[in-house]
Design a protein around this motif. Sequence first.
Motif, mmCIF file in Angstrom:
data_model
loop_
_atom_site.group_PDB
_atom_site.id
_atom_site.type_symbol
_atom_site.label_atom_id
_atom_site.label_comp_id
_atom_site.label_asym_id
_atom_site.label_seq_id
_atom_site.Cartn_x
_atom_site.Cartn_y
_atom_site.Cartn_z
ATOM 1 N N ARG A 169 0.883 -1.179 0.000
ATOM 2 C CA ARG A 169 0.000 0.000 0.000
ATOM 3 C C ARG A 169 0.914 1.221 0.000
ATOM 4 N NH1 ARG A 169 -3.362 0.022 4.992
ATOM 5 N NH2 ARG A 169 -1.468 -0.835 5.920
ATOM 6 N N LEU A 170 1.299 1.646 -1.189
ATOM 7 C CA LEU A 170 2.391 2.598 -1.335
ATOM 8 C C LEU A 170 2.142 3.930 -0.643
ATOM 9 C CD1 LEU A 170 3.338 2.021 -5.080
ATOM 10 C CD2 LEU A 170 4.208 0.867 -3.037
ATOM 11 N N SER A 171 0.887 4.310 -0.462
ATOM 12 C CA SER A 171 0.581 5.601 0.159
ATOM 13 C C SER A 171 0.371 5.510 1.664
ATOM 14 C CB SER A 171 -0.658 6.222 -0.487
ATOM 15 O OG SER A 171 -1.796 5.411 -0.260
ATOM 16 N N ALA A 172 0.449 4.312 2.234
ATOM 17 C CA ALA A 172 0.213 4.125 3.671
ATOM 18 C C ALA A 172 1.515 4.269 4.450
ATOM 19 C CB ALA A 172 -0.397 2.753 3.939
ATOM 20 N N VAL A 173 1.479 5.031 5.547
ATOM 21 C CA VAL A 173 2.656 5.210 6.399
ATOM 22 C C VAL A 173 2.998 3.891 7.103
ATOM 23 C CG1 VAL A 173 3.562 6.390 8.441
ATOM 24 C CG2 VAL A 173 2.192 7.651 6.772
ATOM 25 N N LEU A 174 4.258 3.549 7.108
ATOM 26 C CA LEU A 174 4.740 2.371 7.829
ATOM 27 C C LEU A 174 5.563 2.869 9.009
ATOM 28 C CD1 LEU A 174 4.994 -0.757 7.852
ATOM 29 C CD2 LEU A 174 7.124 -0.473 6.558
ATOM 30 N N ASP A 175 5.020 2.744 10.213
ATOM 31 C CA ASP A 175 5.743 3.251 11.382
ATOM 32 C C ASP A 175 5.695 2.260 12.532
ATOM 33 O OD1 ASP A 175 3.194 3.504 12.417
ATOM 34 O OD2 ASP A 175 3.251 5.682 12.581
ATOM 35 N N SER A 176 6.484 2.538 13.550
ATOM 36 C CA SER A 176 6.608 1.603 14.670
ATOM 37 C C SER A 176 5.366 1.585 15.550
ATOM 38 C CB SER A 176 7.845 1.932 15.502
ATOM 39 O OG SER A 176 7.808 3.266 15.977
ATOM 40 N N TRP A 177 4.679 2.714 15.682
ATOM 41 C CA TRP A 177 3.461 2.744 16.486
ATOM 42 C C TRP A 177 2.405 1.824 15.882
ATOM 43 C CZ3 TRP A 177 1.517 3.778 21.030
ATOM 44 C CH2 TRP A 177 0.150 3.979 21.185
ATOM 45 N N GLY A 178 2.214 1.933 14.574
ATOM 46 C CA GLY A 178 1.168 1.157 13.921
ATOM 47 C C GLY A 178 1.440 -0.324 13.863
ATOM 48 N N CYS A 179 2.710 -0.735 13.950
ATOM 49 C CA CYS A 179 3.052 -2.158 13.844
ATOM 50 C C CYS A 179 3.486 -2.797 15.154
ATOM 51 C CB CYS A 179 4.161 -2.348 12.815
ATOM 52 S SG CYS A 179 3.680 -2.025 11.119
ATOM 53 N N ARG A 193 8.218 -5.862 8.814
ATOM 54 C CA ARG A 193 9.327 -6.428 8.037
ATOM 55 C C ARG A 193 8.911 -6.675 6.590
ATOM 56 N NH1 ARG A 193 10.053 -12.090 9.898
ATOM 57 N NH2 ARG A 193 8.122 -12.226 8.688
ATOM 58 N N ASP A 194 7.775 -7.328 6.394
ATOM 59 C CA ASP A 194 7.368 -7.710 5.044
ATOM 60 C C ASP A 194 7.091 -6.495 4.169
ATOM 61 O OD1 ASP A 194 7.573 -10.281 5.977
ATOM 62 O OD2 ASP A 194 5.407 -10.618 6.152
ATOM 63 N N GLU A 195 6.435 -5.486 4.741
ATOM 64 C CA GLU A 195 6.084 -4.296 3.954
ATOM 65 C C GLU A 195 7.326 -3.488 3.587
ATOM 66 O OE1 GLU A 195 3.349 -3.616 2.623
ATOM 67 O OE2 GLU A 195 1.888 -4.857 3.665
ATOM 68 N N ALA A 196 8.267 -3.340 4.515
ATOM 69 C CA ALA A 196 9.487 -2.587 4.233
ATOM 70 C C ALA A 196 10.337 -3.295 3.188
ATOM 71 C CB ALA A 196 10.282 -2.381 5.519
ATOM 72 N N ILE A 197 10.481 -4.611 3.306
ATOM 73 C CA ILE A 197 11.301 -5.362 2.353
ATOM 74 C C ILE A 197 10.636 -5.380 0.985
ATOM 75 C CG2 ILE A 197 12.202 -7.651 1.808
ATOM 76 C CD1 ILE A 197 12.650 -8.018 4.833
ATOM 77 N N LYS A 198 9.325 -5.473 0.954
ATOM 78 C CA LYS A 198 8.614 -5.440 -0.324
ATOM 79 C C LYS A 198 8.843 -4.100 -1.026
ATOM 80 C CE LYS A 198 4.659 -7.450 -0.545
ATOM 81 N NZ LYS A 198 3.224 -7.801 -0.371
#
Length: 249
Positions: A169-179, A193-198
């Motif tokens: 989901r290219l427009s979605a923020v990936l942060d430590s709080w949400g995960c 891990r999976d989203e960042a590596i993807k």
Amino acid sequence: MVSFDCDTADDIEAAWDVHNRLLGLGVMPAYAVPGELLAEGASVYRRISATGAEFLNHGYRRHTYFDQAAGLHRSCFFYDRQPRGAVAADVTGGDKAVAEIIGLRPRGFRTPHFGTFQSEDQLRFLHGLLRRLGYAYSTSTAPRFGLRYGPVFDRHGLREIPISGCGSRLSAVLDSWGCFRAPDRVLGPEDYRDEAIKMARLLAGGPGLLNYYADPSHIADQPIFFDTVATLAKIASPTTYASLLERLT
């Protein structure tokens, strides 16, 4: 690029160990710390700065508080809810705090509560203020800005470096709080891990930039975060904001 938003006193306790582990992976993170918390954790943050880490202006006032009843930190002092004079005072106060406590003028800025002050008008105001203060860049915008304008753009008066998103989901923020920490989170550590590596693999072999941030206290006890950074460092060359700007000049 890896950066840390250190928005609570918990981050002071976690910051050095997290920093040292990333140095061992060949990654030099940057730090965005509100001035009041920078003063509270001065000895820790000066130690980190001595290794060459960059400190961004993250405003002056604390913008979280601890909710005793809920047992968690909550957000406050959102720039989009403040008069412009209060925003300007917080930015200049944060600038002064970094200069006095770390001993170096900041070159970059990140808005408190990432992504909440990024309308056209707000960014023009912010970038104009930062430019007058002599800043080189801001990194305060959501992934959709990178998709629209590129990984580094100058549209509002100053270079802006958007945060990177999720690989699926290219427009979605990936942060430590949400995960890692949000009580109502729908993603978990494995998803981080999976989203960042993807995302890294999507950009591999061509021009691209990975710009991720986290809070130290969220990931200090999460081996999967450090495994993720180690994997990213094999796909993309670790860099810093300062090094990136040198390459763009």
